[in-house]
Write an enzyme that holds these catalytic residues in place. Structure first.
Site, PDB file in Angstrom:
ATOM      1  N   GLU A 178     -15.988 -17.922  14.036  1.00 48.94           N
ATOM      2  CA  GLU A 178     -15.992 -16.626  13.338  1.00 48.94           C
ATOM      3  C   GLU A 178     -16.067 -15.441  14.295  1.00 48.94           C
ATOM      4  O   GLU A 178     -17.156 -15.004  14.675  1.00 48.94           O
ATOM      5  CB  GLU A 178     -17.170 -16.562  12.343  1.00 48.94           C
ATOM      6  N   LYS A 220     -12.624 -18.322  10.869  1.00 49.63           N
ATOM      7  CA  LYS A 220     -13.147 -17.367   9.882  1.00 49.63           C
ATOM      8  C   LYS A 220     -12.995 -15.956  10.441  1.00 49.63           C
ATOM      9  O   LYS A 220     -13.890 -15.442  11.114  1.00 49.63           O
ATOM     10  CB  LYS A 220     -14.614 -17.689   9.576  1.00 49.63           C
TER      11      LYS A 220
HETATM   12  P1  13P Z   1     -19.694 -11.487   4.339  1.00 52.06           P
HETATM   13  O1  13P Z   1     -18.601 -12.104   3.497  1.00 52.06           O
HETATM   14  O2  13P Z   1     -20.771 -10.831   3.539  1.00 52.06           O
HETATM   15  O3  13P Z   1     -19.153 -10.660   5.466  1.00 52.06           O
HETATM   16  O4  13P Z   1     -20.470 -12.707   5.015  1.00 52.06           O
HETATM   17  C1  13P Z   1     -19.749 -13.719   5.572  1.00 52.06           C
HETATM   18  C2  13P Z   1     -20.478 -14.263   6.723  1.00 52.06           C
HETATM   19  O5  13P Z   1     -20.741 -15.428   6.801  1.00 52.06           O
HETATM   20  C3  13P Z   1     -20.840 -13.343   7.784  1.00 52.06           C
HETATM   21  O6  13P Z   1     -21.232 -14.066   8.908  1.00 52.06           O
END
Ligand code: 13P
Length: 345
Positions: A178, A220
């Site tokens: 991510e 992600k």
């Molecule tokens: P949000 O969809 O609220 O951005 O959170 C996703 C997430 O896992 C952030 O690390």
């Protein structure tokens, strides 16, 4: 010991058609901000009760493939004594775990962060596997501002993501990679596109160097979007087009799938953006494109629940509704009509 094929199967299950991920891995500090908004005290029993409300939602497994948990939550139990990991499995949902230790300030790079948590990670992963986790998450944060991001920030975060992903795969966990380009600020969508392309290129270069098996990994990313304080916001179609263009330029076809974060977008806009991508590019992409939303899945549910046992059914109905809307968006079938019909029902 899980094999490479096991990792591929888990990664594919996470992005199965019509399904996405619920990110419920808020740290104790982050959940406090959410609880403050509904005036609920941030104590362990309330955190447990809230997650219990979410995870016992009947039929959730129809739309949700996996739930990302926080360390404390993976060790907690539902009111009937079932550990949360087992409860999710009974729902047909894979339990996952946030393994990073948060974004900390990056030395000599004012305004920028590096995500920590590599020390002792392989030992922690082994324990999480024993506790039933099937996949993991690590969030890197890239901030856009005056003279930032720096090359230092991008390189160091890409390196940490790659080390994390390799350690997870060796332990038998599918890594969710991510790299979040924050939407905070006044920057243009052009600048976001440029920074996102740079970041993703650096991330896949680092993953290659660290021998990460892409088929057993999930990306992600954030969407390509103007800063939230920018006067000029792009249309839903433009966000979809630029986001897909950037991903096609940077993400190898071997990656099992893409699941977006919502990053502070309103829940309906996050669904509309995902829907537009799948509507406009269906059948033309090498990977499934789905969701891994935190706030955009939970906001309405949290507000309906308000910390009271008598509102559990309302909280669950709100979560199920948003999950279904995002499931429709995975195949470009979400519409205002669906949104309104379901609300009226
Ligand atoms: P949000 O969809 O609220 O951005 O959170 C996703 C997430 O896992 C952030 O690390």
């Amino acid at each position: 010991m899980p094999t490479q094929q096991d990792l591929v199967s888990i990664a594919q299950a996470l992005v199965a058609p019509g399904k996405g991920i619920l990110a419920a891995d808020e740290s104790t500090g982050t959940i406090e901000k959410r609880f403050d908004s509904i005036k609920v005290e941030n104590v362990e029993e309330n955190r447990r009760a809230y997650r219990d409300m979410l995870f016992t939602t009947k039929g959730l497994g129809q739309y949700i493939s996996g739930v990302i948990l926080y360390d404390e939550t993976l060790r907690q139990k539902s009111s009937d004594g079932t550990p949360f990991g087992e409860l999710l499995k009974k729902q047909g949902i894979l339990p996952g775990i946030k393994v990073d230790a948060g974004a900390k300030s990056l030395a000599f790079c004012p305004g920028e962060t590096i995500t920590e948590g590599l020390d002792g990670l392989s030992k922690r992963c082994a324990e999480y596997v024993k506790l039933g986790a099937k996949f993991a998450k690590w969030r890197a944060v890239i901030t856009i501002g005056r003279d930032i991001p720096s090359r230092t920030c991008i390189q160091e975060n890409a390196h940490a993501l790659a080390r994390y992903a390799a350690i997870c795969q060796e332990a038998g966990l599918v890594p969710i990679v991510e790299p979040e380009v924050l939407m905070d600020g006044e920057h243009t969508i052009d600048r976001c596109e440029e920074v996102t392309e740079w970041t993703l290129n650096s991330v896949y270069d680092a993953l290659y160097l660290d021998k990460v098996m892409l088929e057993g990994s999930v990306l992600k990313p954030s969407m390509v979007i103007a800063g939230k304080d920018s006067a000029k916001q792009a249309s839903v179609e433009e966000v979809a087009e630029r986001t897909i263009r950037t991903l096609k330029r940077t993400v190898p076809a071997a990656v099992a799938g893409i699941v977006f974060l919502s990053g502070g977008q309103s829940d309906e806009l996050a669904t509309a953006h995902l829907n537009a991508m799948n509507r406009m590019f269906q059948g033309k992409l090498p990977w499934p494109v789905s969701f891994s939303y935190g706030r955009a899945l939970q906001q309405a549910s949290l507000k309906a629940w308000k910390g009271s046992a008598s509102n559990v059914a309302a909280g669950q109905a709100a979560l199920l509704h948003r999950s279904r809307m995002n499931s429709l968006a995975c195949s470009g079938r979400y519409s205002d009509k669906e949104e309104k019909q379901a609300k009226a029902a």
